[in-house]
Design a protein around this motif. Structure first.
Motif, short mmCIF file in Angstrom:
data_model
loop_
_atom_site.label_atom_id
_atom_site.label_comp_id
_atom_site.label_asym_id
_atom_site.label_seq_id
_atom_site.Cartn_x
_atom_site.Cartn_y
_atom_site.Cartn_z
N LYS A 1 0.55 -1.86 0.05
CA LYS A 1 -0.03 -0.59 -0.11
C LYS A 1 0.96 1.25 -0.28
N SER A 2 0.35 2.10 -0.71
CA SER A 2 1.38 3.79 -1.04
C SER A 2 0.33 4.92 -0.66
N TRP A 3 1.02 6.17 -0.52
CA TRP A 3 -0.29 7.22 0.15
C TRP A 3 1.57 8.20 -1.08
N MET A 4 0.27 8.13 -2.25
CA MET A 4 0.98 9.82 -2.56
C MET A 4 0.52 10.86 -1.48
N ASP A 5 -0.81 10.78 -1.27
CA ASP A 5 -1.90 11.83 -0.51
C ASP A 5 -1.86 11.37 0.41
N PRO A 6 -1.75 12.75 1.15
CA PRO A 6 -2.22 11.42 3.29
C PRO A 6 -3.14 11.56 3.46
N ASN A 7 -4.14 12.60 2.66
CA ASN A 7 -5.26 12.91 2.87
C ASN A 7 -6.25 11.63 1.49
N ALA A 8 -5.84 10.81 0.64
CA ALA A 8 -6.08 9.98 -0.08
C ALA A 8 -5.85 8.44 0.13
N PRO A 9 -6.58 7.69 0.03
CA PRO A 9 -6.80 6.19 0.14
C PRO A 9 -5.59 5.64 -0.76
N PRO A 10 -4.94 5.48 -0.49
CA PRO A 10 -3.38 4.10 -1.20
C PRO A 10 -3.94 3.31 -2.53
N THR A 11 -2.76 3.65 -2.79
CA THR A 11 -2.89 2.32 -3.78
C THR A 11 -1.98 0.90 -3.61
N SER A 12 -3.16 -0.06 -3.85
CA SER A 12 -2.56 -1.51 -3.44
C SER A 12 -2.42 -2.16 -4.56
N GLU A 13 -1.45 -2.55 -4.55
CA GLU A 13 -0.21 -3.49 -5.40
C GLU A 13 0.70 -4.48 -4.69
N THR A 14 0.90 -5.88 -5.69
CA THR A 14 1.60 -7.41 -5.13
C THR A 14 3.24 -7.39 -5.27
N GLY A 15 3.71 -8.28 -5.18
CA GLY A 15 4.57 -8.31 -5.65
C GLY A 15 5.58 -9.24 -4.69
N THR A 16 6.50 -10.20 -4.81
CA THR A 16 7.63 -11.02 -4.27
C THR A 16 8.77 -10.29 -4.19
N ALA A 17 9.56 -10.63 -2.76
CA ALA A 17 10.77 -9.88 -2.16
C ALA A 17 11.11 -11.29 -2.03
N THR A 18 12.59 -11.80 -2.33
CA THR A 18 13.94 -12.75 -1.72
C THR A 18 14.78 -12.23 -1.16
N ARG A 19 14.79 -13.43 -0.01
CA ARG A 19 16.35 -12.66 0.90
C ARG A 19 17.07 -13.65 0.94
#
Length: 195
Positions: free
Chosen positions: A62-80
């Motif tokens: 989830k990421s917010w460009m504007d603190p007063n707007a809803p976040p965008t929701s996306e997916t991905g993978t992480a490898t550690r």
């Protein structure tokens, strides 16, 4: 008999040369310096704890460009995975960010000298590097502070990042930075679920 004598003479001739090639004996100061470097470079319990988090994770972002707007929701993978003799954790992220393909690379370590954790991050949305430093508690909850150079203002921007394990297989990362009014707001939340 002659063969034995020849071997003895050859060894006798070689010993002074071998003695010259032996490293000189260290002074007490040099020995102390060597010990300090060895202690600084030896993985400890903090590195062992990091190693436990190696693996592949599904990401909910989830990421917010504007603190007063809803976040965008996306997916991905992480490898550690651990590198450098189990001293440093690397993380590779493949995801979408604002609808665009996104790849990121991070490294995290524990510095035996400072007693603090450190982290670096760079990704396909920037040519710069984010560097952070922080501390973690016994439960694995961490708080880091770091900075990067903002492409719009050309100024250094500081951020605060937190991580915590909400279950043995789920970790939540949150990132906070300055909003348009200068006040801190939540910019990103990434939930890691171990496969």
């Amino acid at each position: 008999m002659i063969r034995t004598l020849a071997v003895a003479l050859a060894l006798g001739a070689a010993l002074p040369v071998l003695a010259q090639d032996a490293p000189p004996e260290m002074s007490p100061e040099e020995a102390a310096m060597m010990q300090a470097y060895q202690q600084a470079g030896t993985p400890g319990p903090q590195h062992a704890e990091m190693a436990k988090t190696a693996g592949t994770y599904d990401l909910a972002i989830k990421s917010w460009m504007d603190p007063n707007a809803p976040p965008t929701s996306e997916t991905g993978t992480a490898t550690r995975s651990m590198i450098l003799g189990d001293r440093v954790m690397t993380e590779k992220v493949e995801a979408t960010m604002h609808g665009q393909p996104f790849t990121g690379h991070g490294m995290t370590g524990y510095d035996n000298v400072t007693g603090k954790y450190w982290s670096t991050w760079n990704d396909s949305m920037s040519t710069g590097l984010m560097v952070s430093e922080g501390t973690c508690d016994d439960a694995g909850a961490c708080t880091f502070t770091g900075s990067w150079n903002d492409p719009v203002s050309k100024q250094e921007v500081s951020a605060r990042m937190t991580t915590k394990w909400t279950s043995p297989t789920v970790e939540v990362f949150e990132m906070y930075g300055p909003g348009p009014d200068g006040k801190e707001y939540k910019m990103m939340e990434m939930t890691y679920t171990r496969r």
